[in-house]
Design a protein around this motif. Structure first.
Motif, PDB file in Angstrom:
ATOM      1  N   UNK A  53      -7.173  -5.855  13.805  1.00 15.67           N
ATOM      2  CA  UNK A  53      -6.109  -5.110  14.484  1.00 15.67           C
ATOM      3  C   UNK A  53      -4.856  -5.947  14.687  1.00 15.67           C
ATOM      4  N   UNK A  54      -5.013  -7.273  14.752  1.00 14.39           N
ATOM      5  CA  UNK A  54      -3.853  -8.149  14.925  1.00 14.39           C
ATOM      6  C   UNK A  54      -3.034  -8.280  13.647  1.00 14.39           C
ATOM      7  N   UNK A  55      -3.584  -7.792  12.546  1.00 12.39           N
ATOM      8  CA  UNK A  55      -2.901  -7.884  11.248  1.00 12.39           C
ATOM      9  C   UNK A  55      -2.595  -6.489  10.707  1.00 12.39           C
ATOM     10  N   UNK A  56      -2.285  -5.563  11.614  1.00 13.64           N
ATOM     11  CA  UNK A  56      -2.081  -4.168  11.246  1.00 13.64           C
ATOM     12  C   UNK A  56      -0.880  -4.005  10.314  1.00 13.64           C
ATOM     13  N   UNK A  57       0.112  -4.921  10.370  1.00 19.41           N
ATOM     14  CA  UNK A  57       1.276  -4.825   9.492  1.00 19.41           C
ATOM     15  C   UNK A  57       0.862  -4.927   8.030  1.00 19.41           C
ATOM     16  N   UNK A  58       0.002  -5.913   7.714  1.00 21.37           N
ATOM     17  CA  UNK A  58      -0.482  -6.048   6.343  1.00 21.37           C
ATOM     18  C   UNK A  58      -1.350  -4.854   5.962  1.00 21.37           C
ATOM     19  N   UNK A  59      -2.099  -4.366   6.926  1.00 24.68           N
ATOM     20  CA  UNK A  59      -2.975  -3.219   6.705  1.00 24.68           C
ATOM     21  C   UNK A  59      -2.161  -2.003   6.252  1.00 24.68           C
ATOM     22  N   UNK A  60      -0.992  -1.803   6.844  1.00 25.19           N
ATOM     23  CA  UNK A  60      -0.148  -0.650   6.517  1.00 25.19           C
ATOM     24  C   UNK A  60       0.534  -0.780   5.160  1.00 25.19           C
ATOM     25  N   UNK A  61       0.547  -1.978   4.574  1.00 24.05           N
ATOM     26  CA  UNK A  61       1.157  -2.167   3.266  1.00 24.05           C
ATOM     27  C   UNK A  61       0.173  -1.904   2.132  1.00 24.05           C
ATOM     28  N   UNK A  62      -1.036  -1.531   2.442  1.00 25.16           N
ATOM     29  CA  UNK A  62      -2.040  -1.261   1.419  1.00 25.16           C
ATOM     30  C   UNK A  62      -1.742   0.064   0.724  1.00 25.16           C
ATOM     31  N   UNK A  63      -1.656   0.037  -0.596  1.00 26.26           N
ATOM     32  CA  UNK A  63      -1.425   1.265  -1.360  1.00 26.26           C
ATOM     33  C   UNK A  63      -2.575   2.245  -1.192  1.00 26.26           C
ATOM     34  N   UNK A  64      -3.801   1.727  -1.193  1.00 28.31           N
ATOM     35  CA  UNK A  64      -4.969   2.595  -1.077  1.00 28.31           C
ATOM     36  C   UNK A  64      -5.039   3.263   0.291  1.00 28.31           C
TER      37      UNK A  64
END
Length: 248
Positions: free
Chosen positions: A196-207
């Motif tokens: 959850x602390x890395x949600x920014x990278x999570x939102x950049x996922x194409x899938x």
């Protein structure tokens, strides 16, 4: 001029064995999976004891067919995009393009439109596969088209990324490997950064954004993400070629 370049790129794909080979392998795998999913659906529905356990055939077939197609695109896009610019550098024809009155924006957009048109044919055939069941089954057309739109946006974004990687090297094989690696990272960012602390990278996922379309949800935020992602790499490609024109 953009349409001329796109037509030339599309014609060149069908003028080589690779273009037909990719098309044949893709259709064979998707067609086989379609047939297996069709048989599996009726086996599952026959064993379902309650009405609540039953799911629509459109959802079941689309999830299977488009799911395997999304994975195949991870390999198809690098194969198709690897020669877009790197082949021009390898054949030493890039200098002719740079010195021509053709703008780099027209060149990039034309080449992108060419490969997207080619890959769109694959998506259209999958939609037709499922739509062919319409006389015998109730097909949820809006859900099917939403799923197809999601895959098409994923293809456009992946092609833009592959095009940019192709601008960086004169070796098509290196371009294909670079595109494959970059696409794998962009598709699976939500797996690498699940905290959850890395949600920014999570939102950049194409899938991650593609899954919303796979659920039948047309979200403007997801559409905007794919548009901005594609635009970003198109602009990078144009800037890269403009730098070649200015500095050689």
């Amino acid at each position: 001029m953009i349409l001329v370049i796109a037509r030339k790129e599309l014609r060149s794909l069908f003028a080589t064995p690779m273009g037909w080979l990719v098309l044949a392998i893709f259709q064979t795998i998707v067609g086989t999976y379609y047939s297996l999913s069709f048989n599996q659906y009726f086996e599952i529905m026959q064993s379902a004891q309650w009405q609540v356990q039953r799911i629509g055939i459109t959802q079941f077939m689309a999830e299977g067919v488009f799911g395997v197609a999304a994975i195949l695109m991870l390999f198809v896009v690098p194969l198709v995009s690897m020669k877009l610019i790197s082949e021009e550098r390898k054949n030493q024809t890039m200098a002719l393009l740079i010195s021509s009155p053709l703008s780099m924006s027209e060149l990039i957009l034309g080449k992108l439109l060419g490969i997207v048109s080619y890959l769109s044919l694959l998506i259209v055939t999958m939609v037709l596969m499922i739509a062919m069941m319409l006389p015998w089954a109730e097909i949820d057309i809006p859900y099917l088209l939403t799923h197809a739109l999601g895959l098409w946006l994923l293809v456009v974004a992946s092609s833009a990324l592959g095009l940019y990687v192709s601008c960086l090297t004169a070796n098509p094989i290196l371009a294909a490997f670079g595109s494959l690696s970059a696409l794998t990272i962009c598709l699976l960012l939500d797996k690498f950064f699940a905290d959850n602390n890395q949600v920014l990278f999570h939102d950049f996922s194409l899938m991650q954004h593609y899954r919303q379309f796979a659920l039948g949800m047309l979200n403007s935020f997801d559409v905007l993400f794919f548009v901005l992602f594609s635009t970003f790499f198109v602009l990078l490609s144009i800037r890269r070629l403009d730098a070649d024109r200015l500095y050689g």
